[in-house]
Design an enzyme around this catalytic site. Structure first.
Site, mmCIF file in Angstrom:
data_model
loop_
_atom_site.group_PDB
_atom_site.id
_atom_site.type_symbol
_atom_site.label_atom_id
_atom_site.label_comp_id
_atom_site.label_asym_id
_atom_site.label_seq_id
_atom_site.Cartn_x
_atom_site.Cartn_y
_atom_site.Cartn_z
ATOM 1 N N CYS A 1 -4.115 4.179 -12.408
ATOM 2 C CA CYS A 1 -4.840 5.022 -11.465
ATOM 3 C C CYS A 1 -4.359 6.435 -11.191
ATOM 4 O O CYS A 1 -3.328 6.628 -10.567
ATOM 5 C CB CYS A 1 -4.759 4.330 -10.115
ATOM 6 N N CYS B 1 -8.712 10.700 -3.256
ATOM 7 C CA CYS B 1 -8.864 9.577 -2.324
ATOM 8 C C CYS B 1 -8.198 9.958 -1.011
ATOM 9 O O CYS B 1 -7.201 10.673 -1.018
ATOM 10 C CB CYS B 1 -8.180 8.337 -2.911
ATOM 11 N N CYS C 1 0.352 5.094 -4.754
ATOM 12 C CA CYS C 1 -0.796 5.390 -5.617
ATOM 13 C C CYS C 1 -0.904 6.879 -5.934
ATOM 14 O O CYS C 1 -0.871 7.726 -5.041
ATOM 15 C CB CYS C 1 -2.069 4.911 -4.937
ATOM 16 N N CYS D 1 -2.346 5.515 0.271
ATOM 17 C CA CYS D 1 -1.392 4.449 -0.082
ATOM 18 C C CYS D 1 -0.145 5.059 -0.734
ATOM 19 O O CYS D 1 -0.242 5.930 -1.599
ATOM 20 C CB CYS D 1 -2.029 3.426 -1.008
ATOM 21 N N GLU E 1 -11.022 9.949 -14.117
ATOM 22 C CA GLU E 1 -10.568 9.109 -15.224
ATOM 23 C C GLU E 1 -11.389 7.834 -15.356
ATOM 24 O O GLU E 1 -11.872 7.293 -14.375
ATOM 25 C CB GLU E 1 -9.125 8.660 -14.959
ATOM 26 N N CYS F 1 -12.973 0.575 -16.399
ATOM 27 C CA CYS F 1 -12.509 0.800 -15.035
ATOM 28 C C CYS F 1 -12.940 2.209 -14.662
ATOM 29 O O CYS F 1 -12.520 3.173 -15.302
ATOM 30 C CB CYS F 1 -10.993 0.650 -15.008
HETATM 31 N N1 SAH Z 1 -9.162 2.162 -3.617
HETATM 32 C C1 SAH Z 1 -9.373 0.872 -4.205
HETATM 33 C C2 SAH Z 1 -9.518 0.901 -5.706
HETATM 34 C C3 SAH Z 1 -8.631 1.781 -6.514
HETATM 35 S S1 SAH Z 1 -6.991 1.326 -6.892
HETATM 36 C C4 SAH Z 1 -8.272 -0.062 -3.794
HETATM 37 O O1 SAH Z 1 -7.365 0.358 -3.111
HETATM 38 O O2 SAH Z 1 -8.359 -1.238 -4.110
HETATM 39 C C5 SAH Z 1 -7.023 -0.062 -7.950
HETATM 40 C C6 SAH Z 1 -5.820 -0.948 -7.756
HETATM 41 O O3 SAH Z 1 -4.623 -0.336 -8.309
HETATM 42 C C7 SAH Z 1 -5.517 -1.211 -6.290
HETATM 43 O O4 SAH Z 1 -5.168 -2.541 -6.109
HETATM 44 C C8 SAH Z 1 -4.339 -0.297 -6.065
HETATM 45 O O5 SAH Z 1 -3.645 -0.693 -4.931
HETATM 46 C C9 SAH Z 1 -3.588 -0.448 -7.365
HETATM 47 N N2 SAH Z 1 -2.576 0.583 -7.615
HETATM 48 C C10 SAH Z 1 -2.578 1.872 -7.273
HETATM 49 N N3 SAH Z 1 -1.447 2.473 -7.648
HETATM 50 C C11 SAH Z 1 -0.709 1.542 -8.273
HETATM 51 C C12 SAH Z 1 0.573 1.544 -8.878
HETATM 52 N N4 SAH Z 1 1.317 2.642 -8.917
HETATM 53 N N5 SAH Z 1 1.016 0.387 -9.416
HETATM 54 C C13 SAH Z 1 0.263 -0.741 -9.379
HETATM 55 N N6 SAH Z 1 -0.943 -0.799 -8.812
HETATM 56 C C14 SAH Z 1 -1.418 0.318 -8.256
#
Ligand code: SAH
Length: 344
Positions: free
Chosen positions: A331, A110, A117, A114, A90, A103
């Site tokens: 994301c 990944c 995510c 987390c 995406e 973005c």
């Molecule tokens: N892997 C990298 C970049 C990708 S995620 C990282 O972890 O920073 C980009 C941002 O979106 C990160 O801060 C991630 O923690 C956040 N993110 C992911 N899922 C999310 C969600 N459901 N709600 C809000 N932020 C989210």
């Protein structure tokens, strides 16, 4: 990196030299590639025989748009691309007053795990090549007709888990003969791979480093971000201090506010003391709810109270506008939906 579009001008020059071509052709080919041509036949100032040889040896593998969604609210456009091997990633185009920002994804899936995510739910499929990151920027610009001025590496994937390819991508997209996007207009976000932050710092690039913090202490981070078990918060913040020393770039922290998990006044105070003395900016992001996850966004009141405590304590904060919330623009959600629909 044997795709022509992942190569520097010098490397393309070496390829062309082997084909018996004069030195000036390297810049011609590079410039065309970085304009987002779809075939070598568009490179009209190259001899036909050379175009044929290049397209045979170095197929362009242009990504296809499989879904395109445009927000009715704010003009955000989200693309789901199919790559040459059938995998999907995406890209989101956001329209800010200072310019159009894309973005981009850095990996297919990944492996960071987390809890909140969507990108990590199916694990890591593979890393993206430099040209596949560049193509997201190029073809978003070509398809939308909008000039891209800013890039954030905050889509699917962990950029520091694919650092060599990301560094090449940055070199390419920054090159004057290419898109010429300033390093200062690029942000890279990481969940906290400490040794890679140090490796990046050594390069002294002028990009912004964003850290997905999401918690003020190890207890909370351990629960929602497995990476914290390898690199606890103290080590992460030390790496941020080193990054600042090397680059003089203020660190951006991202903090997704999760109801009852990381959003109390105690958490705000703890965060303040953790970040004390570090030139930082904190972005508060109301959690985007992911279907598969029990985690819920904080209430508006909790976000406001949290922000007030931080601001009163001298930290600059913003609450991120949720652009594209009507089009699954957070994301990994669109890819996830598409993959599910096409495998069930
Ligand atoms: N892997 C990298 C970049 C990708 S995620 C990282 O972890 O920073 C980009 C941002 O979106 C990160 O801060 C991630 O923690 C956040 N993110 C992911 N899922 C999310 C969600 N459901 N709600 C809000 N932020 C989210």
């Amino acid at each position: 990196m044997n795709h022509l579009k992942s190569m520097t001008i010098t490397q393309i020059g070496a390829v062309l030299k082997e084909l018996g071509q004069p030195a000036f052709r390297a810049k011609q080919v590079y410039t065309w590639l970085h304009k987002g041509v779809r075939s070598f036949d568009e490179m009209t100032n190259l001899p036909k025989a050379l175009r044929d040889t290049l397209s045979e040896r170095y197929p362009l593998r242009i990504p296809e748009v499989v879904r395109k969604q445009e927000s009715q609210k704010d003009g955000t456009i989200k693309y789901l691309w199919k790559l040459s091997d059938g995998n999907c990633v995406e890209t989101v185009l956001m329209r800010y007053h200072y310019g159009n920002t894309v973005c981009i994804s850095t990996e297919v899936g990944c492996r960071m795990g987390c809890a909140f995510c969507a990108s990590t739910l199916g694990g890591l499929v593979r890393q993206l090549e430099p040209y596949e990151m560049l193509d997201q920027v190029l073809f978003t610009q070509v398809d939308s007709g909008l000039q891209v001025s800013h890039i954030v590496l905050m889509g699917i994937g962990e950029p520091l888990d694919n650092l060599d390819n990301v560094l090449r991508f940055l070199e390419l997209v920054n090159s004057p003969e290419g898109m010429n996007i300033s390093m200062r207009h690029i942000s890279l976000s990481t969940c906290g791979l400490v040794p890679k932050i140090d490796e990046l710092a050594e390069k002294k690039l002028q990009i912004s480093l964003a850290i997905s913090l999401h918690g003020p202490n190890n207890e909370i981070r351990n629960k929602i971000m497995p990476v914290n078990k390898a690199y606890p918060i103290e080590e992460l913040l030390d790496a941020c201090r080193r990054y600042y020393q090397e680059t003089s770039r203020r660190i951006h922290f991202e903090y997704a506010m999760i109801d009852g998990v990381n959003d109390t006044q105690e958490h705000a105070k703890e965060l303040l003391s953790r970040l004390k003395g570090l030139p930082a900016h904190l972005n508060l992001i109301p959690l985007n709810h992911v279907e598969e996850s029990p985690l819920k966004p904080s209430t508006k009141a909790a976000v406001a109270a949290f922000q007030k405590t931080l601001e009163d304590g001298g930290l600059t904060t913003t609450v991120r506008r949720t652009l594209g919330s009507d089009i699954d623009a957070s994301c990994g959600q669109l890819r996830r939906k598409y993959t599910k629909q096409n495998t069930l």
